[in-house]
Design a protein around this motif. Structure first.
Motif, mmCIF file in Angstrom:
data_model
loop_
_atom_site.group_PDB
_atom_site.id
_atom_site.type_symbol
_atom_site.label_atom_id
_atom_site.label_comp_id
_atom_site.label_asym_id
_atom_site.label_seq_id
_atom_site.Cartn_x
_atom_site.Cartn_y
_atom_site.Cartn_z
ATOM 1 N N ASP A 527 0.839 -1.207 0.000
ATOM 2 C CA ASP A 527 0.000 0.000 0.000
ATOM 3 C C ASP A 527 0.872 1.255 0.000
ATOM 4 O O ASP A 527 0.595 2.213 -0.742
ATOM 5 N N ARG A 528 1.941 1.263 0.818
ATOM 6 C CA ARG A 528 2.816 2.445 0.886
ATOM 7 C C ARG A 528 3.558 2.636 -0.427
ATOM 8 O O ARG A 528 3.677 3.761 -0.926
ATOM 9 N N TYR A 529 4.050 1.546 -1.032
ATOM 10 C CA TYR A 529 4.718 1.652 -2.325
ATOM 11 C C TYR A 529 3.755 2.191 -3.394
ATOM 12 O O TYR A 529 4.120 3.031 -4.219
ATOM 13 N N GLN A 530 2.524 1.690 -3.380
ATOM 14 C CA GLN A 530 1.559 2.112 -4.393
ATOM 15 C C GLN A 530 1.240 3.592 -4.265
ATOM 16 O O GLN A 530 1.131 4.318 -5.261
ATOM 17 N N ARG A 531 1.120 4.067 -3.012
ATOM 18 C CA ARG A 531 0.871 5.495 -2.791
ATOM 19 C C ARG A 531 2.037 6.326 -3.316
ATOM 20 O O ARG A 531 1.850 7.407 -3.879
ATOM 21 N N LEU A 532 3.250 5.816 -3.123
ATOM 22 C CA LEU A 532 4.429 6.523 -3.633
ATOM 23 C C LEU A 532 4.412 6.579 -5.157
ATOM 24 O O LEU A 532 4.639 7.642 -5.753
ATOM 25 N N MET A 533 4.109 5.450 -5.811
ATOM 26 C CA MET A 533 4.127 5.407 -7.269
ATOM 27 C C MET A 533 2.975 6.203 -7.883
ATOM 28 O O MET A 533 3.116 6.758 -8.974
ATOM 29 N N ASP A 534 1.838 6.256 -7.178
ATOM 30 C CA ASP A 534 0.728 7.080 -7.666
ATOM 31 C C ASP A 534 1.089 8.558 -7.624
ATOM 32 O O ASP A 534 0.623 9.358 -8.439
ATOM 33 N N GLN A 535 1.934 8.910 -6.655
ATOM 34 C CA GLN A 535 2.361 10.309 -6.521
ATOM 35 C C GLN A 535 3.412 10.655 -7.561
ATOM 36 O O GLN A 535 3.348 11.698 -8.210
ATOM 37 N N GLN A 536 4.406 9.769 -7.723
ATOM 38 C CA GLN A 536 5.449 9.950 -8.738
ATOM 39 C C GLN A 536 6.183 8.634 -8.929
ATOM 40 O O GLN A 536 6.269 7.816 -8.008
ATOM 41 N N LEU A 537 6.718 8.421 -10.112
ATOM 42 C CA LEU A 537 7.481 7.200 -10.378
ATOM 43 C C LEU A 537 8.893 7.396 -9.819
ATOM 44 O O LEU A 537 9.805 7.850 -10.523
ATOM 45 N N TYR A 538 9.055 7.051 -8.554
ATOM 46 C CA TYR A 538 10.313 7.285 -7.835
ATOM 47 C C TYR A 538 11.301 6.180 -8.219
ATOM 48 O O TYR A 538 11.148 5.023 -7.815
ATOM 49 N N GLU A 539 12.280 6.526 -9.049
ATOM 50 C CA GLU A 539 13.164 5.529 -9.648
ATOM 51 C C GLU A 539 13.832 4.588 -8.648
ATOM 52 O O GLU A 539 13.868 3.370 -8.891
ATOM 53 N N PRO A 540 14.391 5.069 -7.489
ATOM 54 C CA PRO A 540 15.052 4.129 -6.577
ATOM 55 C C PRO A 540 14.124 3.037 -6.044
ATOM 56 O O PRO A 540 14.593 1.986 -5.614
ATOM 57 N N ALA A 541 12.801 3.281 -6.092
ATOM 58 C CA ALA A 541 11.862 2.299 -5.542
ATOM 59 C C ALA A 541 11.275 1.369 -6.590
ATOM 60 O O ALA A 541 10.592 0.396 -6.238
ATOM 61 N N LEU A 542 11.498 1.635 -7.876
ATOM 62 C CA LEU A 542 10.842 0.856 -8.925
ATOM 63 C C LEU A 542 11.137 -0.642 -8.815
ATOM 64 O O LEU A 542 10.223 -1.479 -8.805
ATOM 65 N N LEU A 543 12.409 -1.009 -8.771
ATOM 66 C CA LEU A 543 12.767 -2.427 -8.750
ATOM 67 C C LEU A 543 12.337 -3.084 -7.443
ATOM 68 O O LEU A 543 11.854 -4.223 -7.442
ATOM 69 N N ARG A 544 12.520 -2.378 -6.304
ATOM 70 C CA ARG A 544 12.096 -2.951 -5.017
ATOM 71 C C ARG A 544 10.602 -3.281 -5.042
ATOM 72 O O ARG A 544 10.189 -4.342 -4.568
ATOM 73 N N PHE A 545 9.813 -2.374 -5.570
ATOM 74 C CA PHE A 545 8.362 -2.589 -5.618
ATOM 75 C C PHE A 545 8.026 -3.737 -6.568
ATOM 76 O O PHE A 545 7.185 -4.601 -6.274
ATOM 77 N N ALA A 546 8.727 -3.782 -7.705
ATOM 78 C CA ALA A 546 8.469 -4.850 -8.676
ATOM 79 C C ALA A 546 8.792 -6.221 -8.085
ATOM 80 O O ALA A 546 8.031 -7.187 -8.253
ATOM 81 N N VAL A 547 9.905 -6.336 -7.386
ATOM 82 C CA VAL A 547 10.276 -7.601 -6.754
ATOM 83 C C VAL A 547 9.232 -8.005 -5.717
ATOM 84 O O VAL A 547 8.825 -9.177 -5.635
ATOM 85 N N LEU A 548 8.783 -7.047 -4.918
ATOM 86 C CA LEU A 548 7.776 -7.341 -3.905
ATOM 87 C C LEU A 548 6.487 -7.860 -4.544
ATOM 88 O O LEU A 548 5.899 -8.852 -4.085
ATOM 89 N N LEU A 549 6.058 -7.213 -5.614
ATOM 90 C CA LEU A 549 4.836 -7.646 -6.291
ATOM 91 C C LEU A 549 5.019 -9.037 -6.891
ATOM 92 O O LEU A 549 4.129 -9.902 -6.802
ATOM 93 N N ALA A 550 6.180 -9.279 -7.517
ATOM 94 C CA ALA A 550 6.425 -10.591 -8.118
ATOM 95 C C ALA A 550 6.479 -11.688 -7.058
ATOM 96 O O ALA A 550 5.938 -12.784 -7.249
#
Length: 613
Positions: A527-550
């Motif tokens: 939920d926290r990652y999604q709120r961050l990505m909805d606000q802006q595509l924060y590059e340092p978090a992209l891969l971390r969020f993708a791994v978590l989702l996978a």
């Protein structure tokens, strides 16, 4: 004339047994009386030692009579510094007066401060020295106990013009604090307030000289160094060294005199500025249990406290120590190898507060990465203070009393500290009040402890002057440090503190989201990652969020973030994203896309093995 005749002439009566006839019968030979014995070797040694002691006693008394100072500052017997820069530099104030200001090169670790030189008449100059607590971390001087003292002291004693200079250095241990005091001693101090205890284990030192010297020899050496005779010899050696030193112009390109090598003084040379062991690792993993080394650290610490007393008194200034306090209840050991903290937490939960406090103290003492003052450090302060007659501000004791009044127990925790050692603003305020009480009780200053309404007015003024943006950044930095050290509950708490002051701050949200993952709170993290990505595509978090989702089976959601991560500028991130993309395409049956990702990886020289995901 025979010996007997000569004796008779001078009226000396000799016993008959003193002389005997020689075999020839024409000479008398002297024989020792029967009660005279030769001295044994042991008695000779005792006599020699007594003579030597008497000789040095005469010298010691003579030096005292002529007024040679008994508190001359001696060098640190264990460490020195290469290429160290002074803390203060000469400048011109806004009114054109000569002032000393914090050197620009020191502002990374020290607050910007300034004071006039020479000291104006009627001014009482107070230097607060120590580590990051004195500095005011995670904030700065404004909310530190130094900042509170600056506002409170004129209210308590308005007969003087008060100067309170915050000379606390981030990560500074006692041996660096003592060096700062030596410099500040030249600027007409009236008082040094010393709070140094938590940083003693931060830097590497070998202490080869301590390990190579028996305890009894160290004790004798310490005794000898405290004498006027030693001080006089040390002064003479300094004089010779000064005469043999290079001329004033013989300095390097950096403006510094050539540093001494280790062998020149028989001590270990440290870099001019702090070099924490933790800076060279990914966390506390560099630390291994070494009880002998920790004991040597305490020996060095005690020597530095004694040096600080010498420094202050040689400058005609008073000195007080602050008893250290830390967060024991809400901060686990940084590298734990026993169950003391867990046992303490259970006892606390069961209401067995005294047992809990004892176990919390043991947990700190047995921390393999000790970033808080241990029991031995606290004892060294008490011992030196008693021996040198130095007042001690009872910070830990008063805070425990307050904790009992506030919460019904004496286990210090997050109610008073922002992290493992740094007090919150209210605790800095209380420490300032307790310092003033100690100064009044020791009769160093007139007046009484500040009234409650005075403290409240100062407290309000300080809080109203705070910059929320500045505070938010401080909380964010604190969250990052806690995350780096593996303390994820603390990191998440401070990230939330930062977000209250910096709404939507992407870096704070990222730290919070990743901390939640490490704590096993996966849904909250997503939920926290999604709120961050909805606000802006924060590059340092992209891969971390993708791994978590996978990893949680959300492959369709993970794919777009993984694709965006493959465009990252950082090659290591791009390679990891391509590996994850192969995995996602393969799991979704998208063979053509998977093959394309493999070709791209091979083109970049990256292995197509995605087994790591």
């Amino acid at each position: 004339m025979c010996v007997g005749d000569r004796a008779a002439i001078f009226g000396i009566e000799l016993p008959a047994s003193t002389f005997s006839q020689s075999k020839s019968g024409d000479r008398l030979t002297a024989e020792p009386p029967p009660d005279v014995r030769r001295l044994s070797t042991g008695k000779k040694a005792v006599f020699a030692l007594a003579t030597l002691a008497a000789f040095f006693l005469v010298i010691e008394v003579a030096l005292a009579v002529i007024g040679f100072p008994g508190d001359r500052i001696v060098d640190d017997p264990y460490v020195g510094f290469t290429g160290a820069l002074p803390l203060m530099q000469a400048s011109v104030g806004p009114d054109g007066d000569a002032v000393m200001t914090t050197a620009p090169g020191k502002l990374r670790l020290f607050n910007q401060q300034w004071f006039k030189t020479p000291k104006p008449a009627g001014t009482r100059r107070v230097f607060c020295v120590g580590g990051s607590t004195t500095y005011g971390r995670p904030f700065d001087d404004a909310t530190s106990y130094s900042g509170y003292l600056r506002r409170l002291l004129p209210q308590v004693d308005p007969s003087s013009d008060w100067e309170v200079i915050n000379a606390g250095g981030v990560s500074y241990a006692s041996y660096r604090v003592a060096a700062v005091m030596e410099e500040l001693a030249d600027y007409q101090p009236d008082l040094f307030i010393v709070y140094t205890a938590h940083n003693e284990f931060l830097e590497r030192r070998t202490y080869a000289s301590i390990f190579a010297t028996p305890d009894w020899q160290q004790s004798i050496g310490s005794m000898v160094r405290s004498t006027r005779t030693f001080a006089a010899i040390d002064a003479f050696v300094d004089l010779i060294a000064t005469k043999q030193a290079p001329a004033d112009g013989a300095v390097g390109d950096d403006g510094l005199a050539p540093p001494l090598a280790d062998d020149d003084r028989g001590i270990e040379m440290l870099p001019g500025e702090v070099d924490e062991r933790l800076n060279h690792t990914v966390g506390p993993s560099d630390y291994e249990r070494d009880d002998a080394w920790q004991a040597a650290v305490v020996t060095h610490y005690e020597a530095n406290l004694n040096r600080m007393v010498q420094i202050a008194r040689s400058a005609g200034a008073a000195i007080v120590f602050v008893e250290p306090a830390s967060n024991e209840k809400d901060c686990a050991p940084f590298k734990n190898q026993d169950s003391f903290f867990d046992d303490a937490t259970q006892r606390f939960a069961d209401g067995q507060y005294d047992d809990a406090q004892s176990l919390f103290a043991k947990a700190i003492d047995r921390d393999v990465c000790p970033l808080r003052a241990t029991t031995a450090i606290s004892k060294a302060i008490a011992d030196v203070a008693e021996d040198q007659q130095v007042p001690v501000v009872p910070f830990a004791r008063r805070l425990r009393q307050q904790c009992v009044e506030d919460w019904g127990h004496s286990c210090l925790g997050k109610e008073y500290f922002l992290d493992h050692v740094h007090p919150n603003i209210d605790t800095h305020r209380d420490l300032a009040v307790w310092i003033i009480e100690t100064l009044v009780q020791s009769e160093w200053m007139d007046g009484t402890a500040p009234a409650a309404e005075v403290v409240a007015a100062v407290d309000q003024a300080i809080h109203q002057s705070l910059d929320p943006q500045h505070q938010g950044v401080a909380f964010r930095n604190l969250a990052k440090v806690m995350h780096w050290s593996g303390k994820f509950p603390e990191a998440s708490r401070h990230a939330e503190d930062a977000l209250r002051l910096l709404p939507g701050d992407p870096e704070s949200q990222f730290v919070l989201a990743d901390s939640l993952v490490r704590m096993g709170l996966i849904d909250l993290a997503i939920d926290r990652y999604q709120r961050l990505m909805d606000q802006q595509l924060y590059e340092p978090a992209l891969l971390r969020f993708a791994v978590l989702l996978a990893d949680t089976g959300r492959l369709d959601q993970a794919k777009p973030y993984t694709l965006m991560a493959t465009a990252a500028a950082k090659s290591s991130t791009r390679r990891s994203a391509l590996q994850l993309l192969v995995r996602i395409h393969t799991a979704l049956g998208e063979d053509q896309q998977a093959d394309e990702a493999v070709r791209q990886m091979r083109a970049e020289g990256t292995s197509a093995d995605a087994s790591g995901y």
